[in-house]
Design a protein around this motif. Sequence first.
Motif, PDB file in Angstrom:
ATOM      1  N   ALA A  78      50.745 -44.247 -19.544  1.00 18.08           N
ATOM      2  CA  ALA A  78      49.570 -43.977 -20.042  1.00 18.08           C
ATOM      3  C   ALA A  78      49.279 -42.301 -21.085  1.00 18.08           C
ATOM      4  O   ALA A  78      49.498 -42.134 -21.911  1.00 18.08           O
ATOM      5  N   GLY A  79      50.504 -42.324 -20.117  1.00 19.14           N
ATOM      6  CA  GLY A  79      51.516 -40.597 -21.186  1.00 19.14           C
ATOM      7  C   GLY A  79      49.849 -39.720 -20.818  1.00 19.14           C
ATOM      8  O   GLY A  79      50.189 -39.811 -19.970  1.00 19.14           O
ATOM      9  N   ALA A  80      50.247 -38.857 -21.991  1.00 19.19           N
ATOM     10  CA  ALA A  80      49.042 -37.484 -21.973  1.00 19.19           C
ATOM     11  C   ALA A  80      47.856 -37.926 -22.299  1.00 19.19           C
ATOM     12  O   ALA A  80      46.699 -37.274 -22.142  1.00 19.19           O
ATOM     13  N   GLY A  81      47.326 -39.551 -22.321  1.00 13.73           N
ATOM     14  CA  GLY A  81      45.837 -40.320 -22.039  1.00 13.73           C
ATOM     15  C   GLY A  81      45.882 -39.820 -20.371  1.00 13.73           C
ATOM     16  O   GLY A  81      44.564 -39.397 -20.744  1.00 13.73           O
ATOM     17  N   ALA A  82      46.910 -39.816 -19.949  1.00 11.49           N
ATOM     18  CA  ALA A  82      46.151 -39.781 -18.233  1.00 11.49           C
ATOM     19  C   ALA A  82      46.976 -38.669 -17.944  1.00 11.49           C
ATOM     20  O   ALA A  82      46.138 -38.163 -16.675  1.00 11.49           O
ATOM     21  N   SER A  83      47.632 -37.741 -18.449  1.00  6.76           N
ATOM     22  CA  SER A  83      47.996 -36.341 -17.864  1.00  6.76           C
ATOM     23  C   SER A  83      47.158 -35.374 -18.051  1.00  6.76           C
ATOM     24  O   SER A  83      47.330 -34.782 -17.617  1.00  6.76           O
ATOM     25  N   VAL A  84      46.856 -35.280 -19.288  1.00 14.81           N
ATOM     26  CA  VAL A  84      46.039 -34.240 -19.821  1.00 14.81           C
ATOM     27  C   VAL A  84      44.055 -34.180 -19.367  1.00 14.81           C
ATOM     28  O   VAL A  84      43.873 -32.884 -18.895  1.00 14.81           O
ATOM     29  N   PRO A  85      43.670 -34.935 -19.651  1.00 17.00           N
ATOM     30  CA  PRO A  85      42.638 -34.285 -18.958  1.00 17.00           C
ATOM     31  C   PRO A  85      42.507 -34.009 -16.532  1.00 17.00           C
ATOM     32  O   PRO A  85      43.921 -34.138 -16.211  1.00 17.00           O
ATOM     33  N   LEU A  86      41.145 -34.380 -16.377  1.00 17.42           N
ATOM     34  CA  LEU A  86      41.131 -33.574 -14.886  1.00 17.42           C
ATOM     35  C   LEU A  86      42.170 -34.088 -14.308  1.00 17.42           C
ATOM     36  O   LEU A  86      42.731 -33.691 -12.900  1.00 17.42           O
ATOM     37  N   THR A  87      41.954 -35.204 -14.264  1.00 19.70           N
ATOM     38  CA  THR A  87      42.149 -35.866 -13.630  1.00 19.70           C
ATOM     39  C   THR A  87      43.944 -36.118 -13.414  1.00 19.70           C
ATOM     40  O   THR A  87      44.432 -36.346 -11.985  1.00 19.70           O
ATOM     41  N   GLY A  88      44.767 -35.603 -14.288  1.00 15.27           N
ATOM     42  CA  GLY A  88      46.112 -35.085 -14.348  1.00 15.27           C
ATOM     43  C   GLY A  88      46.274 -34.146 -13.374  1.00 15.27           C
ATOM     44  O   GLY A  88      47.604 -34.226 -12.937  1.00 15.27           O
ATOM     45  N   PHE A  89      45.649 -32.962 -13.977  1.00 13.21           N
ATOM     46  CA  PHE A  89      46.005 -32.009 -13.499  1.00 13.21           C
ATOM     47  C   PHE A  89      46.166 -32.049 -12.014  1.00 13.21           C
ATOM     48  O   PHE A  89      46.511 -31.274 -10.677  1.00 13.21           O
ATOM     49  N   GLY A  90      44.730 -32.918 -10.902  1.00 12.09           N
ATOM     50  CA  GLY A  90      44.434 -33.401  -9.677  1.00 12.09           C
ATOM     51  C   GLY A  90      45.932 -33.910  -9.059  1.00 12.09           C
ATOM     52  O   GLY A  90      46.584 -33.140  -8.224  1.00 12.09           O
ATOM     53  N   HIS A  91      46.517 -34.624 -10.279  1.00 14.71           N
ATOM     54  CA  HIS A  91      47.312 -35.297  -9.740  1.00 14.71           C
ATOM     55  C   HIS A  91      48.938 -34.574  -9.271  1.00 14.71           C
ATOM     56  O   HIS A  91      50.015 -34.390  -8.884  1.00 14.71           O
ATOM     57  N   THR A  92      48.991 -33.514 -10.782  1.00 15.61           N
ATOM     58  CA  THR A  92      49.788 -32.361 -10.342  1.00 15.61           C
ATOM     59  C   THR A  92      50.192 -31.967  -9.352  1.00 15.61           C
ATOM     60  O   THR A  92      50.689 -31.296  -8.999  1.00 15.61           O
TER      61      THR A  92
END
Length: 118
Positions: free
Chosen positions: A55-69
């Motif tokens: 998904a690229g930025a569609g999954a890394s930009v939302p807050l779920t992506g912050f949790g992943h990071t």
Amino acid sequence: MDYLIAFLIGGAICALVQILMDQTKLQPGRIMVLLVCGGAILSAAGIYAPFKEWAGAGASVPLTGFGHTLFEGVKKSVDENGFLGIFKGGFTASAVGISTALVFGYLVSLVFKSKMKD
């Protein structure tokens, strides 16, 4: 095609969150915590990394992506530093994003004046 996938996935995440906000009595802060924790849990389960690759930025930009990071940073730091990595890994992995948010938040506060609601 990458832009379209990122737009659709990011939009779908935002739409699901909007439905959650409209249909429950959860406060926005609690929903934000759910998103960050959900991203970390999905990352721990090994689901979020391949999803983010697709998904690229569609999954890394939302807050779920912050949790992943945060999870990935803690995992890497624990492997390198042991127990102390629990406390330092998340900050190390997300330092650029947190710093950027603080700097731009400060700059915006210089431009706009806050008003108290009556």
